[in-house]
Enzyme design. Structure first.
Site, PDB file in Angstrom:
ATOM      1  N   ASP A 235      48.977 -22.291 -47.368  1.00 49.49           N
ATOM      2  CA  ASP A 235      48.584 -22.578 -49.039  1.00 49.49           C
ATOM      3  C   ASP A 235      50.247 -22.732 -49.462  1.00 49.49           C
ATOM      4  OD1 ASP A 235      45.386 -21.732 -49.505  1.00 49.49           O
ATOM      5  OD2 ASP A 235      46.407 -20.860 -47.741  1.00 49.49           O
TER       6      ASP A 235
ATOM      7  N   HIS B 165      39.122 -15.223 -52.981  1.00 50.08           N
ATOM      8  CA  HIS B 165      37.849 -15.894 -52.566  1.00 50.08           C
ATOM      9  C   HIS B 165      36.736 -15.056 -51.961  1.00 50.08           C
ATOM     10  CE1 HIS B 165      39.116 -19.910 -54.020  1.00 50.08           C
ATOM     11  NE2 HIS B 165      40.340 -19.692 -53.150  1.00 50.08           N
TER      12      HIS B 165
ATOM     13  N   HIS C  83      45.425 -16.440 -51.509  1.00 49.91           N
ATOM     14  CA  HIS C  83      46.826 -16.588 -51.573  1.00 49.91           C
ATOM     15  C   HIS C  83      47.626 -15.275 -51.404  1.00 49.91           C
ATOM     16  CE1 HIS C  83      46.727 -20.829 -53.650  1.00 49.91           C
ATOM     17  NE2 HIS C  83      46.020 -20.837 -52.680  1.00 49.91           N
TER      18      HIS C  83
END
Length: 310
Positions: A28, A202, A230
């Site tokens: 990411d 998530h 993240h």
């Protein structure tokens, strides 16, 4: 009708002469240096030199916000070539696609044209890196997530080569299962973009828990490594020796955005930027998580018996 197939291509990457293998894991990240991406890249260079790394693993979401527009997109050089400039990082990079990569021209990242621009780049949907000591199975996890097909939230995804989705996933799981079963490597590592277990934004990916996890548990996988959330985290599987390791903190991090910290299987969680290093030998795995200043935040050491063959 042509059914989507997911034949796993294999790349040999030999271990060092002493039989060990070292690499960095980052996810990411691609934001043209912003959100501390450049600072993380600098520390990766330092750690990479210290460990004399063999390669870098990218867990996906390589280019924000919406992947690459084509294989001529300047974001490739601005977010990759011009950022990871340290001498120790001039090694092969093995990358999977993340959901943000699928929002652009997904096939651009798979294109050999990018390898002509920067020879380090190797991104495929699913493939295997084989160093004898370890086999690393890269799995394309984005097509598993139903929500991207049913409720795409205003985003369009590049599903070329994926449809029909069901047979793509069926074939991929079959290929992964067969490859894992046949593997004689001392260490088996699976890399995907989405977390199987995570306490981050998530959270757990239910589709992977249902479809991929049983295959990993049945085939003595040591580590599942991912990005998507993240953050940096380490969670133990309650039903097998698998350790779930999230390294999705390559640039923008989500401070304080987490689901629940009271899980007994959670060993470590950090909501800032950073990356992970892995060093493997015949008997030991040493994994470290670093923050943006290069400080070691968490260390995981696993040992294996040396079995002598009769």
């Amino acid at each position: 009708m042509l059914h989507a197939s997911a034949e796993l291509q294999r790349f040999e990457h030999s271990s060092k002469s002493d039989g060990s293998l070292s690499f960095l894991v980052l996810g990411d990240w691609g934001r043209r240096g912003a959100y501390n991406q450049s600072e993380v890249a600098f520390q990766m260079g330092e750690v990479g030199e210290k460990l004399d790394i063999d390669f870098v693993v990218s867990t996906g979401d390589n280019f924000y916000d919406n992947g690459l527009t084509s294989h001529h997109d300047s974001a490739f050089e601005e977010s990759f070539t011009n950022i990871y400039t340290a001498k120790s990082l001039q090694k092969q990079w093995y990358s999977v696609l993340g959901n943000h990569d699928y929002r652009g021209d997904a096939e651009a990242q798979l294109s050999p044209v990018l390898r002509e621009i920067d020879r380090r780049w190797l991104c495929l949907r699913s493939f295997i890196v084989d160093s004898e000591l370890a086999e690393i199975f890269f799995v394309d996890t984005t097509p598993f997530v139903e929500e991207y097909f049913s409720d795409s939230d205003g985003h369009s995804y590049d599903w070329r080569g994926i449809m029909p989705q069901k047979s793509y996933i069926t074939n991929l799981l079959k290929d992964v299962e067969l490859a894992l079963r046949e593997s004689t490597a001392k260490w088996k590592i699976v890399v995907g973009h989405h977390a199987i277990r995570s306490v981050g934004h998530h959270g757990d990916t239910q589709e992977l828990i249902k479809q991929l996890l049983p295959i990993l548990q049945a085939n003595n996988v040591d580590f599942y490594m991912n990005g998507h959330d993240h953050c940096l985290e380490h969670i133990s599987d309650t039903q097998s020796p698998i350790q779930f390791l999230t390294s999705g903190a390559g640039s923008k991090a989500w401070r304080g955005d987490l689901k629940k910290l009271n899980r007994g299987d959670l060993k470590f969680f950090y909501d800032g930027q950073g990356f992970m290093s892995v060093k493997l030998t015949q008997t030991d795995a040493n994994i470290e998580f670093y923050d943006v200043s290069g400080k070691v935040l968490h260390r995981l050491t696993t040992s294996k018996q040396l079995y002598t063959s009769m």
